[in-house]
Write an enzyme that holds these catalytic residues in place. Structure first.
Site, PDB file in Angstrom:
ATOM      1  N   GLY A 102       0.837  -1.209   0.000  1.00 51.39           N
ATOM      2  CA  GLY A 102       0.000   0.000   0.000  1.00 51.39           C
ATOM      3  C   GLY A 102       0.861   1.244   0.000  1.00 51.39           C
ATOM      4  O   GLY A 102       0.624   2.227  -0.713  1.00 51.39           O
ATOM      5  N   ASP A 107       4.644 -10.196   5.531  1.00 47.73           N
ATOM      6  CA  ASP A 107       4.019 -11.055   4.509  1.00 47.73           C
ATOM      7  C   ASP A 107       4.954 -11.425   3.367  1.00 47.73           C
ATOM      8  O   ASP A 107       4.664 -12.360   2.624  1.00 47.73           O
ATOM      9  CB  ASP A 107       2.806 -10.336   3.901  1.00 47.73           C
ATOM     10  CG  ASP A 107       1.690 -10.160   4.904  1.00 47.73           C
ATOM     11  OD1 ASP A 107       0.648  -9.599   4.546  1.00 47.73           O
ATOM     12  OD2 ASP A 107       1.878 -10.575   6.068  1.00 47.73           O
ATOM     13  N   MET A 145      -0.158 -15.403   9.758  1.00 51.11           N
ATOM     14  CA  MET A 145      -0.517 -14.218   8.993  1.00 51.11           C
ATOM     15  C   MET A 145      -0.082 -14.354   7.534  1.00 51.11           C
ATOM     16  O   MET A 145       0.613 -15.296   7.175  1.00 51.11           O
ATOM     17  CB  MET A 145       0.121 -12.976   9.637  1.00 51.11           C
ATOM     18  CG  MET A 145      -0.667 -12.468  10.829  1.00 51.11           C
ATOM     19  SD  MET A 145      -0.043 -10.882  11.379  1.00 51.11           S
ATOM     20  CE  MET A 145      -1.479 -10.239  12.244  1.00 51.11           C
TER      21      MET A 145
HETATM   22  O1  F6P Z   1       0.401  -6.872   6.193  1.00 49.17           O
HETATM   23  C1  F6P Z   1       0.898  -7.384   7.368  1.00 49.17           C
HETATM   24  C2  F6P Z   1      -0.236  -7.894   8.201  1.00 49.17           C
HETATM   25  O2  F6P Z   1       0.271  -8.320   9.418  1.00 49.17           O
HETATM   26  C3  F6P Z   1      -1.013  -9.034   7.567  1.00 49.17           C
HETATM   27  O3  F6P Z   1      -0.325 -10.260   7.646  1.00 49.17           O
HETATM   28  C4  F6P Z   1      -2.278  -8.988   8.381  1.00 49.17           C
HETATM   29  O4  F6P Z   1      -3.366  -9.616   7.747  1.00 49.17           O
HETATM   30  C5  F6P Z   1      -2.496  -7.478   8.488  1.00 49.17           C
HETATM   31  O5  F6P Z   1      -1.204  -6.878   8.465  1.00 49.17           O
HETATM   32  C6  F6P Z   1      -3.223  -7.081   9.762  1.00 49.17           C
HETATM   33  O6  F6P Z   1      -3.491  -5.690   9.632  1.00 49.17           O
HETATM   34  P1  F6P Z   1      -3.751  -4.788  10.940  1.00 49.17           P
HETATM   35  O7  F6P Z   1      -2.451  -4.643  11.640  1.00 49.17           O
HETATM   36  O8  F6P Z   1      -4.256  -3.484  10.382  1.00 49.17           O
HETATM   37  O9  F6P Z   1      -4.777  -5.524  11.775  1.00 49.17           O
END
Ligand code: F6P
Length: 348
Positions: free
Chosen positions: A106, A130, A172
């Site tokens: 992003g 990720d 994740m």
């Molecule tokens: O993009 C990294 C990450 O940890 C993903 O693995 C996970 O789905 C997402 O961020 C969780 O997002 P947030 O921290 O906004 O809950």
């Protein structure tokens, strides 16, 4: 005196402070540049919420980000024109020569737009547990997350065998299955489920049956949070959420094993543990290499790039060649193929 800005965006990851340290120390040591740190990602740029970064003692081993972070996307909002004007004001107020942005996919898109729309000098360092950033072999935070998940699944093995249970461990990675692949393989998981390979519940039940018939003590299923079943693969994001009734994939799998098989299953969702704590040695060194490389690119005026790590070297990769792309696990990936060779199932 040249001056740069630095900020951390999106989900946090181990290694962010090590990367800040790598940039701050390199630009100072090599080119006597100053660094302005902006808090809460792009929000700090918009609000000119900043601190001067001089002393980075303790940053190498510290988890999280001392600059805090946010998922602010200045181009997305209806009032984006005001936000962009504010960003330009902040950039000019500090008379910045460059902006170093630590973030994932992003962030990449926003950074590219800042360069293209506002003409800012930007560099991005690839950060996400990720590991789904296109153009780089690896992002910092990923290796630490794999270590954390692997150690957790190792511990799950002992309780699974004690109770002769099916243990489902959800890791994740919402769009790409890198953590589930690498932690699943390293921890000796019997079944690894990735977003890239829609799985069959029937296949999972048959595999458990087979392991029981072979007198195996337990079955470990490592599932990426973005994994989907075959009957879900055609659904939209909204339809998927509705059909799952807001249950995670791990909850669905553990629940279906309990409902449709005679076996006892339990679920562990590793969640944010994978993003917490001190970075491992690999991520500390990767963050330092990327930070030092960013300094050299700034000095040579080479902007609009991701500071990527390719074939064990840091190289600039133009943002316009990767923005919007995703790096997913390919079916011919060598780790995936090796896992199949030793009998690991991917539910297909
Ligand atoms: O993009 C990294 C990450 O940890 C993903 O693995 C996970 O789905 C997402 O961020 C969780 O997002 P947030 O921290 O906004 O809950």
């Amino acid at each position: 005196m040249k001056k740069i800005g630095i900020l951390t965006c999106g989900g946090d990851a181990p290694g962010l402070n090590a990367a800040i340290r790598g940039v701050v120390k390199s630009v100072k040591e090599l080119y006597n540049m100053e660094t302005v740190g902006f808090y809460f990602g792009f929000k700090g740029l918009i609000e000119n919420d900043f601190t001067m970064l001089n002393n980075t003692s303790g940053y190498l081993t510290r988890g999280g980000t001392i600059l805090k972070t946010s998922r602010e996307k200045p181009f997305k909002d209806p009032d984006s024109r005001d936000k962009l004007a504010a960003i330009l004001n902040t950039y000019r107020y500090h008379d910045l020569d460059a902006l170093v942005i630590l973030g994932g996919n992003g962030t990449l898109k926003t950074a590219y737009a800042l360069q293209k729309e506002l003409g800012l000098n930007v560099l991005v360092l690839p950060k996400t547990i990720d590991n789904d950033i296109y153009g780089t072999d690896i992002s910092f935070g990923f290796s630490s997350a794999v270590d954390i998940a692997t150690e957790a699944i190792d511990r799950i093995h002992s309780t699974a065998t004690s109770h002769q249970r099916v243990m489902v461990v959800e890791v994740m990675g919402h769009k790409a299955g890198w953590i589930s692949l690498m932690a699943g393989l390293a921890s000796g998981s019997d079944i690894i489920l990735l977003p890239e390979i829609p799985f069959s519940y029937r296949r999972i039940y048959d595999l458990i049956d087979r392991r029981v018939s072979l007198r195996k003590d337990s079955t470990i299923i490592c599932v990426g949070e973005g994994a989907i079943s075959l009957d879900e693969s055609g659904l939209s994001k909204e339809e998927l959420e509705q059909s799952r009734n807001h249950l995670s994939i791990g909850q669905r799998i553990a629940g279906s094993i309990d409902k449709f098989t005679p076996y006892d299953s339990r679920l562990t969702v590793l969640g944010y543990v994978q993003r917490g704590g001190t970075p491992n040695a690999f991520d500390r060194n990767l963050a330092t290499i990327l930070g030092a490389s960013a300094a050299k690119l700034i000095d040579s005026g080479n902007f609009g790039n991701l500071v990527a790590y390719v074939n064990n070297r840091a190289i600039p990769v133009p943002l316009n060649s990767i923005a919007g792309k995703l790096k997913v696990v390919g079916l011919n990936n060598s780790y995936l193929q090796s896992a199949r060779s030793i009998g690991v199932s991917f539910g297909d």
